[in-house]
Each structure stands twice: as structure tokens, then as C-alpha cells.
Design a protein around this motif. Sequence first.
Motif, PDB file in Angstrom:
ATOM      1  N   HIS A 236      47.675  -4.314  52.886  1.00  0.00           N
ATOM      2  CA  HIS A 236      48.605  -3.931  53.778  1.00  0.00           C
ATOM      3  C   HIS A 236      48.580  -2.409  53.954  1.00  0.00           C
ATOM      4  O   HIS A 236      48.384  -1.749  55.186  1.00  0.00           O
ATOM      5  CB  HIS A 236      50.215  -4.005  53.289  1.00  0.00           C
ATOM      6  CG  HIS A 236      50.977  -3.151  53.882  1.00  0.00           C
ATOM      7  ND1 HIS A 236      51.459  -3.243  55.357  1.00  0.00           N
ATOM      8  CD2 HIS A 236      51.865  -2.069  53.630  1.00  0.00           C
ATOM      9  CE1 HIS A 236      52.237  -2.500  55.443  1.00  0.00           C
ATOM     10  NE2 HIS A 236      52.606  -1.911  54.799  1.00  0.00           N
ATOM     11  N   PHE A 237      48.074  -1.712  52.834  1.00  0.00           N
ATOM     12  CA  PHE A 237      47.998  -0.247  52.790  1.00  0.00           C
ATOM     13  C   PHE A 237      46.607   0.035  53.311  1.00  0.00           C
ATOM     14  O   PHE A 237      46.640   1.231  54.133  1.00  0.00           O
ATOM     15  CB  PHE A 237      48.216   0.430  51.414  1.00  0.00           C
ATOM     16  CG  PHE A 237      49.624   0.549  50.811  1.00  0.00           C
ATOM     17  CD1 PHE A 237      50.491   1.048  51.645  1.00  0.00           C
ATOM     18  CD2 PHE A 237      50.139  -0.163  49.884  1.00  0.00           C
ATOM     19  CE1 PHE A 237      52.061   1.225  51.077  1.00  0.00           C
ATOM     20  CE2 PHE A 237      51.580  -0.579  49.370  1.00  0.00           C
ATOM     21  CZ  PHE A 237      52.185   0.258  50.230  1.00  0.00           C
ATOM     22  N   VAL A 240      47.187   0.210  57.050  1.00  0.00           N
ATOM     23  CA  VAL A 240      47.779   1.219  57.802  1.00  0.00           C
ATOM     24  C   VAL A 240      46.994   2.444  57.642  1.00  0.00           C
ATOM     25  O   VAL A 240      46.762   3.204  58.555  1.00  0.00           O
ATOM     26  CB  VAL A 240      48.943   1.680  56.597  1.00  0.00           C
ATOM     27  CG1 VAL A 240      49.732   3.076  57.007  1.00  0.00           C
ATOM     28  CG2 VAL A 240      50.138   0.585  56.623  1.00  0.00           C
ATOM     29  N   LEU A 241      45.944   2.404  56.539  1.00  0.00           N
ATOM     30  CA  LEU A 241      44.859   3.661  56.572  1.00  0.00           C
ATOM     31  C   LEU A 241      43.912   3.265  57.486  1.00  0.00           C
ATOM     32  O   LEU A 241      43.480   4.337  58.366  1.00  0.00           O
ATOM     33  CB  LEU A 241      44.314   3.667  55.357  1.00  0.00           C
ATOM     34  CG  LEU A 241      43.585   4.708  54.847  1.00  0.00           C
ATOM     35  CD1 LEU A 241      44.560   6.002  54.759  1.00  0.00           C
ATOM     36  CD2 LEU A 241      42.750   4.568  53.739  1.00  0.00           C
ATOM     37  N   MET A 242      43.557   2.378  57.794  1.00  0.00           N
ATOM     38  CA  MET A 242      42.477   2.176  58.887  1.00  0.00           C
ATOM     39  C   MET A 242      42.968   2.351  60.240  1.00  0.00           C
ATOM     40  O   MET A 242      42.434   2.670  61.020  1.00  0.00           O
ATOM     41  CB  MET A 242      42.178   0.403  58.818  1.00  0.00           C
ATOM     42  CG  MET A 242      40.769   0.323  59.663  1.00  0.00           C
ATOM     43  SD  MET A 242      40.269  -1.446  59.340  1.00  0.00           S
ATOM     44  CE  MET A 242      41.623  -2.271  60.147  1.00  0.00           C
ATOM     45  N   SER A 243      44.238   2.048  60.630  1.00  0.00           N
ATOM     46  CA  SER A 243      44.990   2.253  61.859  1.00  0.00           C
ATOM     47  C   SER A 243      44.806   3.899  62.128  1.00  0.00           C
ATOM     48  O   SER A 243      44.827   4.299  63.288  1.00  0.00           O
ATOM     49  CB  SER A 243      46.242   1.955  61.893  1.00  0.00           C
ATOM     50  OG  SER A 243      46.441   0.762  61.449  1.00  0.00           O
ATOM     51  N   THR A 295      51.543   0.148  60.894  1.00  0.00           N
ATOM     52  CA  THR A 295      51.981   1.431  60.707  1.00  0.00           C
ATOM     53  C   THR A 295      53.267   1.596  59.514  1.00  0.00           C
ATOM     54  O   THR A 295      53.403   2.701  59.251  1.00  0.00           O
ATOM     55  CB  THR A 295      52.818   2.035  61.970  1.00  0.00           C
ATOM     56  OG1 THR A 295      53.690   0.753  62.035  1.00  0.00           O
ATOM     57  CG2 THR A 295      51.738   1.879  63.244  1.00  0.00           C
ATOM     58  N   GLY A 296      53.584   0.374  59.125  1.00  0.00           N
ATOM     59  CA  GLY A 296      54.709   0.376  58.179  1.00  0.00           C
ATOM     60  C   GLY A 296      56.010   0.340  58.802  1.00  0.00           C
ATOM     61  O   GLY A 296      56.936   0.035  58.108  1.00  0.00           O
ATOM     62  N   TYR A 297      56.041   0.463  60.273  1.00  0.00           N
ATOM     63  CA  TYR A 297      57.479   0.237  61.098  1.00  0.00           C
ATOM     64  C   TYR A 297      57.297  -0.838  61.832  1.00  0.00           C
ATOM     65  O   TYR A 297      56.451  -1.032  62.756  1.00  0.00           O
ATOM     66  CB  TYR A 297      57.781   1.439  61.747  1.00  0.00           C
ATOM     67  CG  TYR A 297      57.556   2.797  60.763  1.00  0.00           C
ATOM     68  CD1 TYR A 297      58.783   3.113  60.026  1.00  0.00           C
ATOM     69  CD2 TYR A 297      56.411   3.527  60.701  1.00  0.00           C
ATOM     70  CE1 TYR A 297      58.702   4.227  59.116  1.00  0.00           C
ATOM     71  CE2 TYR A 297      56.562   4.813  59.939  1.00  0.00           C
ATOM     72  CZ  TYR A 297      57.710   4.961  59.105  1.00  0.00           C
ATOM     73  OH  TYR A 297      57.642   6.209  58.346  1.00  0.00           O
ATOM     74  N   PRO A 298      58.368  -1.728  62.072  1.00  0.00           N
ATOM     75  CA  PRO A 298      58.473  -2.799  62.951  1.00  0.00           C
ATOM     76  C   PRO A 298      58.052  -2.233  64.590  1.00  0.00           C
ATOM     77  O   PRO A 298      57.737  -3.362  65.398  1.00  0.00           O
ATOM     78  CB  PRO A 298      59.931  -3.437  62.770  1.00  0.00           C
ATOM     79  CG  PRO A 298      60.064  -2.981  61.561  1.00  0.00           C
ATOM     80  CD  PRO A 298      59.780  -1.514  61.178  1.00  0.00           C
TER      81      PRO A 298
END
Lengths: 463, 358
Positions: A236-237, A240-243, A295-298
Motif C-alpha cells: 500500500h505504501f 502511494v510512493l509510486m503515485s 493517495t491514502g484518501y478515498p
Amino acid sequence: MSSLELARWQFGITTVYHFLFVPVTIGLAALTAYFQTRWYRTGDDHWRRATRFWGKLMLISFALGVVTGIVQEFQFGMNWSNYSRFVGDIFGAPLAMEGLAAFFVESTFLGLWLFGWGRLSPKLHLATIWLVAGSTALSAFFILAANSWMQHPVGYEMVDGRPELTSIWAVLGNNTALYAFAHTILAALITASMIVIAISAWHLLRGTQTEVFTRSIRVALPVLAVSALVTVIVGHFNGVLMSEQQPMKMAAADAVFETKEGAGLSLFATGDFKSNPEGLNRNVEIPNLLSFISTGYPQGEIQGINNLNAEYQQKYGPGEYAPVVAIAYWSWRAMLGIGFLAAVLGFAGWWLVRKGKLVASTRYLKLMVLAGVLPFVANTAGWIFTEMGRQPWVVFGMLKTNEAGSPAVSTAEVLITLVGFTLLYGVLAVIAGRIFLEKARKGPDSDDDTEKEAGEPDFGLAY
Amino acid sequence: MDDVTFLQGLWFVLISVLWLGYFVLEGFDFGVGMLLRLVGRDDRERRAVIHTIGPVWDGNEVWLLVAGGATFAAFPQWYATLFSGFYLALFLILAALIVRGVAFEFWGKRPDRRWRGRWEWAMIISSGLAALLWGVGWANIVNGVPIGADGEFTGTLFTLLNPYAILGGLATLTIFFAHGANFLALRTKDEVEERSRALAKRSMPIAAAIGTAFLAWTLVNQSDAGGIEVVSAILAVAATAALWAAVLLTRRGVAGWAFGATTGGIVLLFTSLFADLFPNAMVSSTSSAFDLTLNAASSSDYTLTVMTVVAALLVPVVLLYQAWTYWVFRHRIGADDFDEQPTPMDVIEQKLGAGEKA
């Protein structure tokens, strides 16, 4: 095909092949070291047999990993000399460190472990296998630091259009590398534990060597469950990092063509995966999940392929900056799908162990024998996604793959080595596969069954 | 181009040392590989031969990997020009090393003779091919190959197969063969040891003669190219002396000293070549203006400094534990060590007592 395309095929074939063995070796070395520690502490002969049996299988994988690793070290210069010239100030350092810090240790101490039984003291002998396990993991760190620099270059400055290293700590401490390292080691543990489970399950179904295999599977199941679960969290992290660092790769992974907020995660899609949003028919989608993963946000914003393409064309000049979307989309799904499945299978098995029902659950055991191939599919898909998702770049934002080849090498020469390596690797795969299955089927040996071996039939790929 | 800096010089020396370590160590591995069927007449004897290098050959090969990695890190232009230029030759070497590596691992995995015979020939041919090609490759590096103004190799595989380079290849082939025989004479016993001694005695004069001829031709090439290089010439004379000393020592049957002499011969021969090459990384036979100098091939000062720190910390440790490995496995090995134990793992069983039956 051009020499560049042939060179890419060669890199793909030799690297995927090399990485079939690497996670097996890393994971099995750790599990073997654990089994030997149990034997050292308890003196229980079953642990000794487990150590020797899994160690023997680890050795087959190690041997193949070593010999194909030499090609890895040299082919940058052979097929990718422009790449080597361009990145040499940075990329070579972790490679040399890998050799000095890890390869010397693993090869020397594996020799000591293998030939040192009975010659070294039990304590020292135990230390050698832990050094092997530690150094195989360490080698993964250095090579991933090198690879992560291609994904997300750090610690450099451009001098005359070529990157020069300014901080080795930035390269080794690259957050991309740290996540990739955690992900790879966890994947290695998943791979090795699934192999241990598959082979143990096969023997438990036949009732051969039950004690050794019951112990092995009871160690491997919790390892699988926990490492698969942690992989999902780390993944998951990672996402996020890849995005953040490679938004195009993430967009391609989900075939998102136009930038949008609150994007859903597509589970299955059909269509041509070309840069037109209408060409893709999404069948199944989980609302908002993609935005959350990335992103960590819906409601987080997901950048689309077309928007990014326009942005990159402004920044880097005209051209196509999207990878092959269908490959990114499906390889990402194969990797994730198997990851989740592995976690479920691991926890299910662990639960069966806790209930004392494992050996009786023939359906679960049969399933786990078949599941032994899954980690290989996931590992391969993961690297295909990582490397092909970065295209057209070889070093993100800096050097394109089509500028990276070797001018001195002709198309015919690349073809010769491509065919040569592929044939050689193919033959080795057949031989090593047969030996591996032969040894796996035979189970832990005892002193007096070595002579029987001579009369055994040559069975080939029995399962 | 400017002069070679201190760090560049240091890294040229370090990379040379890595190659020397590789040739000394893997040199006898190649020799042992080639000698397998000559000194071992049955399965047990051949197992003994393989066991002399079993625990160490893989560690020995890492010297090559690190030499390659260090060249990439310290002199990326050298790495790029050399590896893309010597493309097919390098492919053959890699293929040989792959086959050789798995041959060791797979030989004992099945007891039948046909299986083992095949892997034995794989070991012999791949060891010989690699031993030959390393000499061909280094002779070409030192003597020069066609390199254009853009720093790219312009020849083919056949450019590399010139008479001088082939003589260089025969030199490494025969020297490694004799070096391996000396090693086996030190590490084996009984008939295997006797055959190894006899073969060392017979092969050493051939190796010394070809080595001498190759070094002489190297000096002739130097004088043609503008004068003999003094340091390289002195080393070449010393290498020749070491090789002929090895001839005498094998004749006297003092295996330890003979092995020391072939080790010295290999070190001096290659040091002579490296001294000849310095301060270039690659010599262009097209025009000396296109020579790739170490300075032009090198990484930045910062990268070289980082690598120097890493090497200073790690190389001594590597030397210590590799030397310790040779100490652990110093015992002579013979056929009687392998009564009906087909794999090293089964030797373990024997040492640790009977296991539980299946």
C-alpha cells in the motif's frame, strides 16, 4: 526486430529467469537457517533432517541463481553500453558493493556450510548458514538500490548532460529502495514458505516422512500468513510512493486515461487499452479504492495517462510517454491478486494448524501443492510491471531505453546471444527442474537409502 | 587527456589485483576442471578431485564478478567499450562459466555413469574454453583492438582471434592446466596425487615455453609500438623465471613450491600486461589518438572516494575469511574418503551418525 528490441528481450528473459531463483534462495536460506537453529537448540534429529532436506533444495536454486547472476553483472556493458556510459558514475557503485559485501560472503560461507558439516563446530556451522541467509538478503538490498535509482534518481547532479554522484547515502537511503527491499524480502519469504508448504503438503498427503514435513509446514504457514499480510501493508505504501514518483506507472496500472478524483479500483476490464477512455469497458470496479491505495484518501486525485502524456511532452519534448497499458494493468493485477490470495491461504492453513486439523484437511493440502506455482507468477509479474511500467524510460526522466543500447553490437550478434542464452537457460531449466522435483519427491534421506537410488526410475515432471 | 589521478591509479591497481586474484584462484579451478578425467579414473576418484575445489570455486569466481563491478563503478567507459566490444567472446566465456558452475552442482545428483560422464565433459570443455578465452581477451586488451573516434569497438569476434591473442590464450590454457595439476598434487592423495604430480611434470615445460613465447612477443609488440616499457619488461622476465622455476620444482616433486611458482608466474605475467596497458584502459589499433585512457574512462572523484572507503573496509575482511576457508579445507582428499557416498550431503550423514529411517 531491431537490435534494441532483441536486447530488451534478452534482458527480460535473462532477468526474469534469474529472478525465479533469487527469492527461493533468499527465503529458503532463511528457513533452512531457522530449522538448523531449532536442531542446534534441541538436538532433535527431525530438525536436522529438515535442515538438510530444505538446504539441499536451496542449493539447487542457489547454483542456478549464481551462474545466471554472472550474466546480469556483465550484460549492462554488453547490450547497454550507452546506458553504462551514462549511469556509470552512480550505478556501478552499488553493484561493486554488492560483490564486495554480499557475493563474497554468500559464496564463501555456503561452501563452508556445505562442506563443513562435521568439520566445523556445530555453533560455527550454524553461524555459516545465517551468514549465507543474511548476505543473500544484503545482495538484494544493493541491487535494489541500483534499480531504484533508475525508477527514482536521487543523490546526483547533472554535469555536461550526464549524472554524477553527489551522495551515496541518498542512493542507498532512497525511499524507493527501502520499500522495494522490504517488498522483495517479504516476497522471498512468501515464495519459500509456499514451496515448503507445497512440498510438505505433497508428502503429508502420501504419509511419507510425516514428522519432518509436519514440522516444516507448521513453521512455513505462519511465515506465509504474516509475510503476505505485511506485504499487503507495505505494498500500500509502495503504491502511494509510486503515485508520487512515477504517476504514469500507476495510471497505466489502472488504465486511468483521464485525471479524476475518487477513482475506483478496476478488478477486471476488457478493451483495447489504448489512449482513449471509451475503448475500455470496465466490468468490475470497487468505488474509491484506487484513490485510497494511491493517495491514502478515498477522494484523492488520480492523474490520467493522457494528462500525464501532455505534461511530459511539454517537459521532455514530443513523444509517447505511456508504457504498454495492457501489460501494466494485468501484471499489476496478477501480482496483487496472488498476494492477497497467499495471505488468505496462509491464514487458513495457520487456523487449521491451531485447530489441529491440518493433516486431515486433504483438500487444503491438495490446493497448497498446486499453489506452489503462484509465487513465481507473482514475482515475474511484479518485475514485468516495475520495469515495463517505467518505459519509455530506462532512467526515469533522464534516459530513454531506445538511447541506451550498444552501438558496437550488431543485430546479428544480439540475436546470437539471445538465442544462445535462451537455449542454454531452457536446457538448464529442464534439468534443474527435474533434479529439484526428484529431490523434493524423495524427501529427507537417511544413511542407507542412497544405494536404492540407483534402481529408482527416472520420472521427470511427476507433478 | 590529463595525467592519471591518484585515485584513478589506485583503482587501476585494485582492479588489477581483483583480476590477479581471479586468475590465481580460478586458474587452478580451471586446471582441476580440465584434469578431472585424466587424474580421476573412477567415480570416487573424480569425486575427490571435485571436492578439492568444491567448497571454494564459487567464492573464487566472485573475484571476477567484483572485478567486473569495480570496473563499472570506477571506469564506466572502459566497462562499456570492453564489454560491448568483446561481445561474442564474452558470451562464450559466460556460457562456459554457466555450464561449469552447474556441472559441479549436478554431477553428483544422480549415480548413473552416463549422467556423470556428460557433466564431466561439460566441466572439461567449459574449463578449457574459459581458460583459453581469458588469455585471448587480455592479449587483445593490451595489444590494442580497432576502436573508433567515438570510443566504440569496430571489429568482430574474428578480429580478436589474431595469432598473438591465440598464443596468449594458449599460454593461459596451459599455465592454468599445470597450475591445477600442482594444486591437485597438494590437495589429493594416493593414485590421484601421483597422476597429478606426473601431469604437472609433463605439462609444466609446455606451459613455460608457451608463456615465454607469449611474453617475448608482447615485448616485441611494445618495441614496435614505440619502445619497450621497462617495468613491464622486468615483470615479464620475472614471470618467465617463475614459470621455468616451476618446471624445475615439478621435476623435483616439491608440490608446494611448484604451486607457489605457478602462482607467482600467473601474478607476474598478468602484472606485466597491466603495466604495459597503464595508463590506458583500452588501446586503439586504429589510431593512438583514440586510445581510451584511464583518466577519460574514469568516474568522478567522489565516486572513486566512496568506493575506496568501501574497498578499504571490506577487502581485508574478504581476504581473511577466504584464507580461513582454505585453512579449514586444507586436508588431502582421496578416493577412500568416499565409500559409496554419492553426494556431499551424504558425507554429512556419515559424520553425524545414522538418521531415522523413512
